[in-house]
Design a protein around this motif. Structure first.
Motif, short mmCIF file in Angstrom:
data_model
loop_
_atom_site.label_atom_id
_atom_site.label_comp_id
_atom_site.label_asym_id
_atom_site.label_seq_id
_atom_site.Cartn_x
_atom_site.Cartn_y
_atom_site.Cartn_z
N GLY A 1 1.08 -1.12 0.23
CA GLY A 1 -0.05 -0.22 0.68
C GLY A 1 0.73 0.91 0.00
N SER A 2 2.22 1.16 0.50
CA SER A 2 2.96 2.02 0.77
C SER A 2 3.21 2.74 -0.92
CB SER A 2 4.20 1.73 1.71
OG SER A 2 4.50 1.04 1.04
N LYS A 3 2.94 1.82 -1.65
CA LYS A 3 3.66 2.44 -3.06
C LYS A 3 2.35 2.42 -4.23
CE LYS A 3 8.23 -0.43 -4.24
NZ LYS A 3 8.88 -1.58 -4.68
N VAL A 4 1.20 2.34 -4.05
CA VAL A 4 0.58 2.56 -3.54
C VAL A 4 -0.31 4.01 -3.88
CG1 VAL A 4 -1.82 2.11 -4.93
CG2 VAL A 4 -0.54 0.46 -4.22
N ASN A 5 0.45 4.87 -4.93
CA ASN A 5 0.25 6.56 -4.58
C ASN A 5 -1.12 7.14 -5.33
OD1 ASN A 5 1.31 6.44 -7.44
ND2 ASN A 5 3.54 6.93 -6.26
N LYS A 6 -1.79 7.90 -5.90
CA LYS A 6 -2.68 8.44 -6.56
C LYS A 6 -2.60 7.72 -8.20
CE LYS A 6 -5.42 12.47 -7.59
NZ LYS A 6 -5.59 14.08 -6.94
N GLU A 7 -0.91 8.49 -8.20
CA GLU A 7 -0.55 8.06 -9.82
C GLU A 7 -0.96 6.48 -9.84
OE1 GLU A 7 2.15 9.90 -13.29
OE2 GLU A 7 3.55 8.88 -11.07
N ILE A 8 -0.37 5.52 -9.50
CA ILE A 8 -0.19 3.89 -9.84
C ILE A 8 -1.74 3.44 -9.44
CG2 ILE A 8 0.47 1.93 -8.54
CD1 ILE A 8 3.13 3.28 -8.34
N ALA A 9 -2.59 3.85 -8.46
CA ALA A 9 -3.46 4.12 -8.27
C ALA A 9 -4.49 4.19 -9.08
CB ALA A 9 -4.33 4.99 -7.13
N ALA A 10 -4.63 5.19 -10.06
CA ALA A 10 -5.86 5.52 -11.34
C ALA A 10 -4.83 5.06 -12.15
CB ALA A 10 -4.95 6.99 -11.34
N VAL A 11 -3.53 4.28 -12.81
CA VAL A 11 -3.13 3.74 -13.83
C VAL A 11 -3.43 1.96 -13.48
CG1 VAL A 11 -1.32 2.04 -15.08
CG2 VAL A 11 -1.08 4.44 -14.34
N ARG A 12 -3.94 1.42 -12.46
CA ARG A 12 -4.22 -0.01 -11.76
C ARG A 12 -5.63 0.12 -11.93
NH1 ARG A 12 0.89 -3.53 -9.83
NH2 ARG A 12 2.51 -2.63 -10.45
N ASP A 13 -6.80 1.39 -11.59
CA ASP A 13 -7.93 1.27 -10.54
C ASP A 13 -8.32 0.49 -9.88
OD1 ASP A 13 -9.10 2.79 -13.87
OD2 ASP A 13 -8.79 0.41 -14.36
N VAL A 14 -7.01 0.70 -8.42
CA VAL A 14 -7.61 0.17 -7.61
C VAL A 14 -7.13 1.04 -6.87
CG1 VAL A 14 -5.82 -1.78 -8.11
CG2 VAL A 14 -4.72 0.31 -7.07
N PRO A 15 -7.96 0.92 -5.27
CA PRO A 15 -8.25 1.78 -4.11
C PRO A 15 -6.75 2.82 -3.87
CG PRO A 15 -8.77 0.06 -3.55
CD PRO A 15 -8.58 -0.13 -5.25
N LEU A 16 -6.40 4.35 -3.72
CA LEU A 16 -5.24 4.82 -2.72
C LEU A 16 -5.04 4.14 -1.97
CD1 LEU A 16 -3.16 7.07 -3.27
CD2 LEU A 16 -4.70 8.19 -2.58
N GLY A 17 -3.70 4.12 -1.50
CA GLY A 17 -2.57 3.27 -0.54
C GLY A 17 -3.18 2.15 0.34
N ARG A 18 -3.98 1.51 -0.64
CA ARG A 18 -4.44 -0.25 0.03
C ARG A 18 -2.88 -0.98 -1.21
NH1 ARG A 18 -10.85 -1.57 -0.40
NH2 ARG A 18 -10.61 0.77 0.85
N THR A 19 -3.04 -2.29 -0.25
CA THR A 19 -2.30 -3.25 -0.85
C THR A 19 -2.81 -3.84 -1.44
OG1 THR A 19 -0.83 -3.47 1.27
CG2 THR A 19 -1.17 -5.01 0.06
N VAL A 20 -2.31 -4.14 -2.65
CA VAL A 20 -3.05 -5.17 -3.97
C VAL A 20 -2.03 -6.14 -4.01
CG1 VAL A 20 -3.30 -4.33 -6.65
CG2 VAL A 20 -2.93 -2.67 -5.36
N ILE A 21 -3.51 -6.95 -4.22
CA ILE A 21 -2.44 -8.76 -4.48
C ILE A 21 -3.76 -9.10 -5.77
CG2 ILE A 21 -2.42 -10.78 -3.51
CD1 ILE A 21 -2.76 -9.70 -0.81
N SER A 22 -2.39 -9.32 -6.94
CA SER A 22 -3.44 -10.44 -7.47
C SER A 22 -2.79 -11.73 -8.16
CB SER A 22 -2.58 -10.03 -8.47
OG SER A 22 -1.71 -8.93 -8.80
N PRO A 23 -4.18 -12.19 -7.85
CA PRO A 23 -4.46 -13.62 -7.79
C PRO A 23 -3.31 -14.29 -7.89
CG PRO A 23 -6.14 -12.59 -8.89
CD PRO A 23 -5.56 -11.35 -8.07
N PRO A 24 -3.13 -15.65 -8.27
CA PRO A 24 -2.33 -16.47 -8.86
C PRO A 24 -3.02 -17.28 -10.16
CG PRO A 24 -3.51 -17.69 -6.85
CD PRO A 24 -3.73 -16.53 -6.98
N TYR A 25 -4.95 -16.95 -10.33
CA TYR A 25 -5.25 -17.55 -11.21
C TYR A 25 -6.39 -16.39 -11.99
CZ TYR A 25 -8.63 -17.01 -7.33
OH TYR A 25 -9.14 -16.23 -6.11
N HIS A 26 -6.76 -17.09 -13.20
CA HIS A 26 -7.31 -15.60 -13.28
C HIS A 26 -9.02 -16.45 -13.67
CE1 HIS A 26 -5.59 -13.26 -16.12
NE2 HIS A 26 -4.43 -14.20 -16.10
N ARG A 27 -10.30 -15.25 -13.45
CA ARG A 27 -11.45 -15.50 -13.59
C ARG A 27 -12.17 -15.91 -14.42
NH1 ARG A 27 -14.37 -10.31 -9.58
NH2 ARG A 27 -13.25 -11.21 -7.20
#
Length: 526
Positions: free
Chosen positions: A254-280
């Protein structure tokens, strides 16, 4: 905490001596360091975290200092030119020299033991051919692709914005634009830094669907279609697995998820992002093949494929059966070797999971040949590609083109400090620290990327000419040799089994028959 304690006690001692009139510069010079060492030693004795410091107060800190300096001491003073890891000094020097546009020649002959078991060499021809003026390119696009793309023999492999700094992404993309080769975005999304200079892009979509992600973490078809329509996006790729960590998702703190990265990745600002090991989006080989075809439709007919680090041969054969059953196939498959790099991965995964590139590449190539699919699908190879000979070996083993990640990082200034996961990259390549990233000059480094790619491809073409072939289509497995013991040398044609076109469909050879029979297009059997 230790510094704070020492500072407070120093101020107390200074105030006390001033009150009694004992203050003098000489006293300050001699007493304060001794007082600091005494306080540090006292703290070491009472702390419970490090046993070494409790038994060896103060002196025990030398151990931690040397441990911190160990990679640098190893790299600069211990290792020889040819035995460093992950890349030895010889290879790093070649990349640096080519990136700078200087000579990459060495005097006095090879330092490698050419009689060592495992040594490989390419066969030179008595009648070498002239080197062509222009390097060959590879047309990517099968029967269902309406917008094929000419791929260079060497391209920028997948590295995300977030793992790389903005300046590093800018330099790589501008280098790709200058040199006319492709830049894989990595799974971290399609950022402005990828688009600013107009370099050709392979947009990679991972299990997190960053950049085309719904609020609940699913795949957003409309957002994907809108972004895939961008002129710079020339191909789209679905990442199934990565060489350095197959079967495990990435974690972006989450410390790396700044405003810019959050916008690029479509994820919440400042929250740790976990990529699942499998596809939906798929759970069977057949669903995977259908989804690839659907991605191609959403992308307006642009070349579409997937990337994987091979695990089970039976599972890949199941995908081949699904392609045959569905009557469609990806335009390309990128084979990532287990020796591939990453910003961060569990050591157990990096060391023990996944198939190395040589075996993975040969297996995928043979499976497609045997299933009668090879003419429709191009194969990219990724995993420690850094020199012209690396390119030639991978083409000879079944690839149509290659991708490089760490070698491209060297070209933009990486010194193999192996601090990628700490956000403290000393040269500004793998950090989101603006102060560190500013050290990387985009204009200078983009030229280095372009020069490295151009010189390395020229080297590959020159090697092929020295082997007596006009281009990649004439390379054959018997042209690469490996010493298997001190007195035996065997070619790749002898070391590995090579299938004939359609052989799996007619009469599978004994070594493949069991896996081919067990492969099921409707399930990923373990």
């Amino acid at each position: 905490m230790r510094i704070t304690v020492v500072a407070v006690l120093w101020l107390v001692a200074l105030a006390s001596t001033a009150l009694v009139g004992a203050f003098s510069p000489w006293w300050l010079f001699l007493t304060v360091p001794l007082l600091a060492v005494a306080i540090l030693g006292a703290y070491d004795l009472i702390q419970r975290k490090h046993s070494v410091l409790r038994n060896y107060p103060v002196l025990g800190h030398l151990r931690f200092l040397l441990e911190a300096l160990r990679p640098e001491l190893q790299q600069y003073f211990v290792e020889r030119n040819f035995d460093g890891r992950p890349y030895d000094r010889d290879v790093r020097s070649i990349v640096y020299e080519r990136a700078k546009g200087t000579d990459a020649e060495e005097p006095f002959g090879t330092e490698r033991d050419v009689y060592a078991v495992g040594h490989e060499y390419l066969k030179a021809s008595i009648a070498p051919l002239p080197v062509p003026d222009a390097p060959p390119k590879v047309m990517i696009g099968g029967p269902d692709c309406s917008k094929p793309y000419e791929m260079a023999l060497l391209n920028v492999s997948a590295m995300s914005f977030g793992s790389l700094s903005a300046n590093a992404v800018l330099a790589l993309n501008k280098g790709a634009e200058l040199g006319g080769f492709a830049h894989d975005t990595g799974e971290g999304g399609l950022s402005d830094y990828h688009l600013r200079h107009g370099g050709d892009l392979v947009w990679e979509i991972g299990t997190g669907y960053f950049g085309c992600r719904t609020k609940d973490g699913g795949f957003d078809e409309q957002e994907f279609a809108d972004k895939a329509a961008h002129d710079s996006v020339r191909c789209v790729s679905l990442k199934l697995s990565q060489g350095a960590k197959p079967g495990v998702g990435g974690v972006l703190p989450g410390s790396k998820v700044n405003k810019e990265i959050a916008a690029v990745r479509d994820v919440p600002l400042g929250r740790t992002v976990i990529s699942p090991p499998y596809h939906r989006v798929f759970s069977t080989p057949r669903e995977l093949v259908r989804f690839i075809a659907h991605m191609r439709e959403l992308a307006g007919g642009k070349p579409t494929g997937f990337k994987l680090c091979l695990g089970s041969r039976q599972q890949f054969l199941a995908v081949c059966k699904a392609m045959l059953a569905e009557g469609t196939a990806p335009d390309f498959i990128i084979v990532d070797g287990a020796e591939g790099g990453t910003g961060a991965a569990p050591l157990e995964y990096a060391d023990n999971l996944g198939t190395p590139l040589t075996e993975g590449l040969i297996t995928v190539h043979n499976a497609l040949v045997g299933a009668g699919l090879r003419t429709k699908i191009r194969i990219g190879a990724s995993g420690k590609v850094a020199t012209g000979s690396d390119i030639v070996k991978r083409l000879l083993q079944g690839a149509d083109y290659t991708n490089a990640a760490r070698a491209m990082m060297f070209a933009v200034g990486c010194i193999q400090a192996q601090r990628c996961h700490t956000n403290r990259c000393p040269v500004g390549v793998t950090t989101q620290d603006a102060r560190r990233a500013r050290a990387l000059d985009v204009e200078d480094k983009s030229l280095r990327v372009q020069r490295f790619q151009q010189s390395t491809v020229r080297s590959a073409v020159q090697i092929m000419s020295s082997m007596g072939v006009h281009g990649p289509d004439e390379l054959r497995p018997h042209m690469l040799c490996r010493r298997t013991d001190p007195v035996t040398v065997r070619t790749y044609a002898e070391l590995y089994e090579w299938l004939r076109p359609g052989e799996l469909l007619d009469e599978p050879p004994r070594g493949w028959a069991e896996d081919w029979a067990a492969a099921d297009p409707d399930r990923f059997a373990v």
